[in-house]
Write an enzyme that holds these catalytic residues in place. Structure first.
Site, PDB file in Angstrom:
ATOM      1  N   SER A  36       0.715  -1.037  -0.018  1.00  0.00           N
ATOM      2  CA  SER A  36      -0.045  -0.178  -0.027  1.00  0.00           C
ATOM      3  C   SER A  36       0.679   1.117  -0.074  1.00  0.00           C
ATOM      4  CB  SER A  36      -1.070   0.049   1.343  1.00  0.00           C
ATOM      5  OG  SER A  36      -1.482   1.246   1.471  1.00  0.00           O
ATOM      6  N   HIS A  85      -1.059  -1.156  -4.301  1.00  0.00           N
ATOM      7  CA  HIS A  85      -2.441  -0.862  -3.679  1.00  0.00           C
ATOM      8  C   HIS A  85      -2.375   0.821  -3.311  1.00  0.00           C
ATOM      9  CE1 HIS A  85      -6.039  -2.001  -1.028  1.00  0.00           C
ATOM     10  NE2 HIS A  85      -5.537  -0.754  -0.284  1.00  0.00           N
ATOM     11  N   ASP A 141      -4.744   3.652  -1.917  1.00  0.00           N
ATOM     12  CA  ASP A 141      -5.866   4.049  -0.777  1.00  0.00           C
ATOM     13  C   ASP A 141      -6.499   5.315  -1.285  1.00  0.00           C
ATOM     14  OD1 ASP A 141      -6.010   1.354   0.632  1.00  0.00           O
ATOM     15  OD2 ASP A 141      -4.086   2.232   1.272  1.00  0.00           O
ATOM     16  N   MET A 186      -9.067   8.119  -0.462  1.00  0.00           N
ATOM     17  CA  MET A 186      -9.861   8.396   0.748  1.00  0.00           C
ATOM     18  C   MET A 186     -10.322   9.841   0.603  1.00  0.00           C
ATOM     19  SD  MET A 186      -7.702   7.183   4.018  1.00  0.00           S
ATOM     20  CE  MET A 186      -6.796   5.558   3.819  1.00  0.00           C
ATOM     21  N   HIS A 239      -8.274   1.004  -4.022  1.00  0.00           N
ATOM     22  CA  HIS A 239      -9.208   0.753  -2.918  1.00  0.00           C
ATOM     23  C   HIS A 239      -9.940   2.147  -2.485  1.00  0.00           C
ATOM     24  CE1 HIS A 239      -9.641  -0.407   1.674  1.00  0.00           C
ATOM     25  NE2 HIS A 239     -10.595  -0.370   1.314  1.00  0.00           N
ATOM     26  N   MET A 277     -12.322   4.176  -0.524  1.00  0.00           N
ATOM     27  CA  MET A 277     -12.729   4.524   0.889  1.00  0.00           C
ATOM     28  C   MET A 277     -13.534   5.774   0.633  1.00  0.00           C
ATOM     29  SD  MET A 277      -9.500   3.005   3.018  1.00  0.00           S
ATOM     30  CE  MET A 277      -8.517   3.214   1.800  1.00  0.00           C
ATOM     31  N   MET A 315     -11.486  -6.227   5.533  1.00  0.00           N
ATOM     32  CA  MET A 315     -10.544  -5.015   6.227  1.00  0.00           C
ATOM     33  C   MET A 315     -10.184  -5.779   7.583  1.00  0.00           C
ATOM     34  SD  MET A 315      -9.817  -2.398   4.419  1.00  0.00           S
ATOM     35  CE  MET A 315      -9.080  -1.798   5.615  1.00  0.00           C
ATOM     36  N   GLY A 320      -0.638   1.655   9.544  1.00  0.00           N
ATOM     37  CA  GLY A 320       0.105   1.230  10.842  1.00  0.00           C
ATOM     38  C   GLY A 320      -0.340   0.975  11.763  1.00  0.00           C
ATOM     39  N   ASP A 337      -6.691  -6.647   4.435  1.00  0.00           N
ATOM     40  CA  ASP A 337      -5.947  -5.023   4.616  1.00  0.00           C
ATOM     41  C   ASP A 337      -6.115  -4.655   5.781  1.00  0.00           C
ATOM     42  OD1 ASP A 337      -5.021  -2.596   3.867  1.00  0.00           O
ATOM     43  OD2 ASP A 337      -6.666  -2.125   2.483  1.00  0.00           O
TER      44      ASP A 337
END
Ligand code: DX5
Ligand code: ZN
Length: 220
Positions: free
Chosen positions: A6, A29, A31, A33, A62, A64, A133, A141, A171
Site C-alpha cells: 500500500s 495498492h 488507498d 480516501m 481501494h 474508501m 478489512m 500502521g 488489508d
C-alpha cells in the site's frame, strides 16, 4: 498469493520512485480516501491516472469514499486494473460491480470490521475479489483487529461454496508475524503498507511475505 504494497505508507513527494521500489510485488495498492467515508484524505483520479502511467505493476485501487456508484468508474478510466468499493457506501453494488467489469477492470467489494460476511453473499458472482478489512479503514500502521480473523475463514467458505473464482484480500495490520495465519485462514491477496514501506529492504520483504503466505497455504 498476491502481495500488494500500500502506497499509503510511501513518500507522497516521490511516488514514481516509491512505485519502482516495489516492482517485484504483484500490484500496487492505492488507498483513495475522501475525508467523509473515512477521516482521512489522500488522492483522486488525476493522481491515479499519472500513477498508472509510470507504475511498473498494475494498480489495485481501494476506494474508501462515499458515493462509489458515482465515482468508481472514473478510477477504471484512469487506468486502475482493479477497483474495490465498500459495501457500506454503495447504493447499488450489483450494478456497480457490473459497470466496473464492463469498463474492463476487476471489480471488488470491501467490508469494514463491523460488517458481516453474509452481507456480501449476494455479490459473490458479480465480483473478482472480496476485501475483508482487518483494521478500521483510514490509516496505515494500525495493529490487526483479531476479531476480524474469523471473517476471513467465513469469506473463504463463501467463495468455496459459490464455485466462483474470487480472490480473498486482507488489508490492515498485515505483517511478517501474522501473514501465515491469514493465509491459513484462506486469504490469498495481502495488502501491506507499513510492513513493506518501513522495511529497509522492500524487495526482500515482499519475497519474505510471499514465502510465508505460500508456505502456510500449502503445508508440507
Ligand atoms: C487502511 C488502508 C490500508 C493501509 C494498510 O485504511 O486501507 O491499505 O495502507 O496499512 P498497514 O499495512 O500499515 O496497516
Ligand atoms: Zn487499503
Amino acid at each position: 498469493m498476491q502481495i500488494n504494497p500500500s502506497i499509503l505508507s510511501a513518500d507522497f513527494a516521490n511516488l514514481e520512485a516509491e512505485l519502482m521500489s516495489i516492482a517485484s510485488a504483484d500490484m500496487a495498492h492505492v488507498d483513495v480516501m475522501d475525508n467523509h467515508f473515512v477521516p482521512n484524505l489522500t488522492l483522486g483520479t488525476a493522481i491515479v491516472e499519472r500513477l498508472a502511467k509510470v507504475s511498473p505493476i498494475p494498480l489495485d485501487v481501494h476506494l474508501m469514499i462515499e458515493h462509489p456508484d458515482k465515482w468508481a468508474i472514473g478510477y477504471a478510466q484512469a487506468g486502475a486494473s482493479s477497483v474495490t468499493f465498500h459495501l457500506e457506501a454503495a447504493t447499488e453494488p450489483i450494478d456497480l460491480a457490473r459497470r466496473l467489469r464492463a469498463a474492463g477492470v476487476k471489480a471488488a467489494v470491501a467490508i469494514k470490521p463491523a460488517t458481516k460476511v453474509s452481507d456480501i453473499a449476494h455479490l459473490i458472482q458479480e465480483v473478482d475479489m472480496l476485501l475483508v478489512m482487518t483494521v478500521e479503514p483510514g490509516f496505515g500502521g494500525q495493529p490487526i483487529l483479531v476479531e476480524t480473523l474469523e471473517k476471513i475463514a467465513q469469506a473463504r467458505q463463501l467463495i468455496e461454496g459459490s464455485g466462483a473464482r474470487v480472490a480473498l484480500q486482507v488489508d490492515g495490520g498485515v505483517t511478517e508475524s501474522n501473514i501465515a495465519q491469514l493465509a491459513s485462514l484462506g486469504a490469498d491477496s495481502f495488502v501491506a503498507g507499513s510492513a513493506i514501506y518501513n522495511s529497509p529492504d522492500r524487495a526482500n520483504q515482499i519475497l519474505r511475505l510471499r514465502g510465508l503466505a505460500l508456505a502456510a497455504s500449502n503445508p508440507k
